[in-house]
Scaffold this motif. Structure first.
Motif, PDB file in Angstrom:
ATOM      1  N   VAL A   2      40.572 -10.540 -18.778  1.00 39.07           N
ATOM      2  CA  VAL A   2      39.845 -11.626 -18.134  1.00 39.07           C
ATOM      3  C   VAL A   2      41.277 -13.149 -17.803  1.00 39.07           C
ATOM      4  N   ILE A   3      40.544 -13.976 -17.144  1.00 37.71           N
ATOM      5  CA  ILE A   3      41.539 -15.314 -16.558  1.00 37.71           C
ATOM      6  C   ILE A   3      40.147 -16.114 -17.383  1.00 37.71           C
ATOM      7  N   ASP A   4      41.014 -17.214 -17.749  1.00 38.22           N
ATOM      8  CA  ASP A   4      39.680 -18.569 -18.051  1.00 38.22           C
ATOM      9  C   ASP A   4      40.388 -19.284 -17.754  1.00 38.22           C
ATOM     10  N   VAL A   5      39.061 -19.679 -16.408  1.00 36.74           N
ATOM     11  CA  VAL A   5      39.438 -20.907 -14.755  1.00 36.74           C
ATOM     12  C   VAL A   5      39.253 -22.523 -15.625  1.00 36.74           C
ATOM     13  N   ARG A   6      38.611 -21.824 -16.749  1.00 34.09           N
ATOM     14  CA  ARG A   6      39.123 -23.350 -16.982  1.00 34.09           C
ATOM     15  C   ARG A   6      40.262 -24.034 -17.562  1.00 34.09           C
ATOM     16  N   LYS A   7      41.022 -22.976 -17.991  1.00 32.29           N
ATOM     17  CA  LYS A   7      42.276 -23.500 -18.425  1.00 32.29           C
ATOM     18  C   LYS A   7      43.028 -23.673 -17.601  1.00 32.29           C
ATOM     19  N   LEU A   8      42.344 -22.843 -16.397  1.00 30.15           N
ATOM     20  CA  LEU A   8      43.437 -23.201 -15.185  1.00 30.15           C
ATOM     21  C   LEU A   8      43.315 -24.525 -14.593  1.00 30.15           C
ATOM     22  N   VAL A  53      35.665 -18.119  -6.803  1.00 33.79           N
ATOM     23  CA  VAL A  53      37.005 -18.008  -7.639  1.00 33.79           C
ATOM     24  C   VAL A  53      36.960 -16.425  -6.444  1.00 33.79           C
ATOM     25  N   TYR A  54      38.248 -16.646  -6.024  1.00 36.04           N
ATOM     26  CA  TYR A  54      38.911 -15.846  -4.844  1.00 36.04           C
ATOM     27  C   TYR A  54      39.940 -14.709  -6.256  1.00 36.04           C
ATOM     28  N   VAL A  55      40.236 -13.288  -5.075  1.00 36.62           N
ATOM     29  CA  VAL A  55      40.552 -12.392  -6.427  1.00 36.62           C
ATOM     30  C   VAL A  55      41.496 -11.887  -5.146  1.00 36.62           C
ATOM     31  N   ASN A  56      42.437 -11.434  -5.281  1.00 36.96           N
ATOM     32  CA  ASN A  56      43.615 -10.235  -4.218  1.00 36.96           C
ATOM     33  C   ASN A  56      44.845  -9.912  -4.817  1.00 36.96           C
ATOM     34  N   GLU A  84      38.505  -9.527  -3.257  1.00 37.77           N
ATOM     35  CA  GLU A  84      36.826 -10.099  -4.099  1.00 37.77           C
ATOM     36  C   GLU A  84      36.358 -11.523  -4.097  1.00 37.77           C
ATOM     37  N   VAL A  85      35.627 -11.727  -4.592  1.00 45.79           N
ATOM     38  CA  VAL A  85      34.840 -13.115  -5.145  1.00 45.79           C
ATOM     39  C   VAL A  85      33.757 -12.999  -6.121  1.00 45.79           C
ATOM     40  N   PHE A  86      34.380 -13.821  -7.171  1.00 43.08           N
ATOM     41  CA  PHE A  86      33.857 -14.237  -8.275  1.00 43.08           C
ATOM     42  C   PHE A  86      33.132 -15.604  -7.975  1.00 43.08           C
ATOM     43  N   SER A 101      31.174 -16.021 -15.878  1.00 36.09           N
ATOM     44  CA  SER A 101      29.992 -17.088 -16.386  1.00 36.09           C
ATOM     45  C   SER A 101      31.032 -17.840 -17.665  1.00 36.09           C
ATOM     46  N   LYS A 102      31.154 -18.485 -18.419  1.00 36.62           N
ATOM     47  CA  LYS A 102      31.282 -19.167 -19.103  1.00 36.62           C
ATOM     48  C   LYS A 102      32.841 -20.220 -18.374  1.00 36.62           C
ATOM     49  N   GLY A 103      33.084 -19.813 -17.236  1.00 36.16           N
ATOM     50  CA  GLY A 103      34.573 -20.300 -17.002  1.00 36.16           C
ATOM     51  C   GLY A 103      35.589 -19.255 -18.091  1.00 36.16           C
ATOM     52  N   LEU A 104      34.342 -18.019 -17.544  1.00 35.10           N
ATOM     53  CA  LEU A 104      35.934 -16.554 -17.616  1.00 35.10           C
ATOM     54  C   LEU A 104      35.535 -14.978 -16.621  1.00 35.10           C
ATOM     55  N   VAL A 105      36.483 -15.005 -16.025  1.00 32.56           N
ATOM     56  CA  VAL A 105      36.241 -14.352 -14.697  1.00 32.56           C
ATOM     57  C   VAL A 105      37.140 -12.950 -15.143  1.00 32.56           C
ATOM     58  N   ASP A 106      36.185 -11.557 -15.844  1.00 33.52           N
ATOM     59  CA  ASP A 106      36.526 -10.433 -16.379  1.00 33.52           C
ATOM     60  C   ASP A 106      36.864  -9.614 -15.337  1.00 33.52           C
TER      61      ASP A 106
END
Length: 136
Positions: A2-8, A53-56, A84-86, A101-106
């Motif tokens: 899990v990545i917290d995008v809020r912190k980012l 959110v884009y991840v590769n 992928e895209v979130f 959701s809630k700023g968390l990308v799982d």
């Protein structure tokens, strides 16, 4: 995973690199009698762009499985990439993305999906890899 995008976002960054080790469940594997030999490694980069959110990156794994020709146990080292895209918005369009959701990308579901797609149909031991060439 899990990545917290809020912190980012709060740190003023719009991206980051990541590396996770994941104990994937053997039930994901489509090959009979195969097991994960060690944790799955997931490395990549994440980039924020509005509500998306884009991840590769890359997923690497090692399977232990019987050779499809002789039955001897052998190892298969697999590597697959992902891009992928979130999104945290409801998907009312034809757009294809993973929800967060809630700023968390799982990343777990995305990684499991990528693993299942990447598994080989057959695995051959060192002795039987070259034997298949004789049949051609």
């Amino acid at each position: 995973m899990v990545i917290d995008v809020r912190k980012l976002k709060s740190s003023g960054k719009d991206g980051c690199s990541f590396c996770f080790e994941y104990e994937a469940d053997d039930s994901l594997i489509t090959l009979p009698y195969a097991t994960f030999n060690k944790p799955v490694t997931v490395t990549g980069e994440l980039e924020l762009a509005g509500d998306k959110v884009y991840v590769n990156g890359e997923i690497s794994y090692v399977l232990s499985a019987p050779c499809s020709r002789c039955g001897e146990m052998t190892e298969y080292c697999g590597v697959t990439s992902f891009d992928e895209v979130f999104s945290d918005e409801a998907n009312d369009s034809d757009e294809d993305f993973y929800p967060y959701s809630k700023g968390l990308v799982d990343l777990t579901k995305m990684v499991c999906d990528a693993l299942v797609i990447s598994f080989p149909y057959t695995i051959y031991c060192e002795n039987d890899k070259d034997a298949g060439d004789e049949l051609l």
